[in-house]
Design a protein around this motif. Structure first.
Motif: not given
Ligand SMILES: [Zn+2]
Length: 339
Positions: A201-224
């Protein structure tokens, strides 16, 4: 056998995407409707792009069925080519995957006809089912369901993939509000997709690296489960967090989707992104709309790979003026600053 999970257990998967934009830039696909008719009209172009991406380090050949669903074909009055287009896209991708040893992925995308009504749910479900059947018959290793902004639409796609007993990657496109269109936070959406059986699971498209990475920081610990990140290679910012919201101060037309060139990330920025994503524990890394083979190669190399295209990675030591090799004349080296 879950080839996707097996591969992820032994290391990162790199997945090159962005077929709509690249075929549009090459002159074989019309911006606007963005329907992949190129699959039928110029199959050689699609095959070459698949090969270019694998040559640059992509582990995956994604069949070009993005926006090749019934809803989009209806928009251009060509529902009759729905099945031939899907089967041909899978055939082209399958041939490249088999000849290179890459994984073969089927693809579902947002339909743009979804709304939370009983009629729309049934319509969307039927659109996904027919595409998944064709993908399964083509022997795909897994199916990518991507760029969803409605959580429920993504879950319907996932259900269709699971019913076909195929592994699934489910990724959401996070627009400027930072939430899904249906209101969930991206971490909530990813958790729901994981609970519904997605392998990644995760994110694709719409956001560039600078605005996607901070969201990934929240997603990573939220799922297994495994997490995916496939940004667009554009310099998005906190104020303009998506490629659709970028504003070019020097031009009056909207940059998205055909004038994004001044915002393009360099290959080095995409390599930085790959290292950062890897550091966050993202196991499935790629690039979406705007990706070129040079970006993909830089990402592959940042992940410690040496794809065939690395044979031609830059070696500026031999440059006639900027080089440092013994053979470069002192006069030229001195002139380098005047270039
Ligand atoms: Zn994209």
């Amino acid at each position: 056998m879950n080839v996707l999970a097996d591969r992820l257990a032994s290391g990162t998967i790199l997945c090159a995407e962005g077929y709509l934009f690249e075929c549009e830039r090459r002159g074989y696909l019309q911006a606007g409707a963005f329907v992949p008719e190129v699959v039928l009209e110029h199959p050689e172009v699609v095959a070459q792009l698949h090969r270019d991406f694998v040559n640059a380090g992509s582990d995956v050949v994604e069949a070009f069925t993005y926006y090749g669903h019934r809803g989009k074909l209806r928009v251009i009055g060509k529902e009759d080519v729905l099945e031939p287009l899907n089967r041909q896209a899978l055939e082209i991708a399958g041939e490249v995957a088999r000849s290179t040893g890459a994984l073969l992925a089927g693809n579902l995308s947002n339909t743009n006809v979804f709304e939370p009504t009983r009629e729309a749910r049934a319509e969307v479900r039927a659109m996904f089912e027919e595409q998944v059947v064709w993908a399964a018959e083509a022997g795909v290793d897994y199916v990518i369901a991507e760029t969803y902004s409605w959580l429920e639409e993504a879950l319907i796609a996932l259900e269709a993939i699971r019913d076909a007993e195929l592994p699934a990657v489910v990724t959401f496109a996070l627009h400027r509000t930072g939430r899904l269109r249906s209101g969930e936070t991206p971490e909530e959406a990813c958790l729901r997709a994981e609970a519904a059986g997605a392998d990644v699971v995760g994110l694709n498209c719409a956001r560039g690296p600078a605005t996607m990475l901070p969201v990934l920081e929240r997603i990573r610990p939220a799922v297994t489960c495994f997490v995916a990140s496939l940004p667009v290679p554009y310099r998005t910012t906190e104020e303009q967090p998506t490629m659709q919201s970028l504003v070019d101060p020097t031009r009056k037309e909207q940059p998205f989707p055909t004038a994004l060139d001044p915002f393009a990330c360099t290959r080095y920025e995409m390599a930085d992104f790959a290292r950062a994503a890897n550091g966050l524990g993202v196991a499935y890394i790629g690039i979406c709309c705007g990706a070129g083979p040079h970006h993909v190669r830089a990402v592959a190399e940042a992940l410690g790979r040496k794809p065939p295209a690395s044979r031609y990675s830059p070696d500026m030591t031999l440059h006639s003026y900027l080089g440092t090799d013994q053979g470069i004349s002192q006069a030229n080296r001195e002139y380098a600053g005047d270039l």
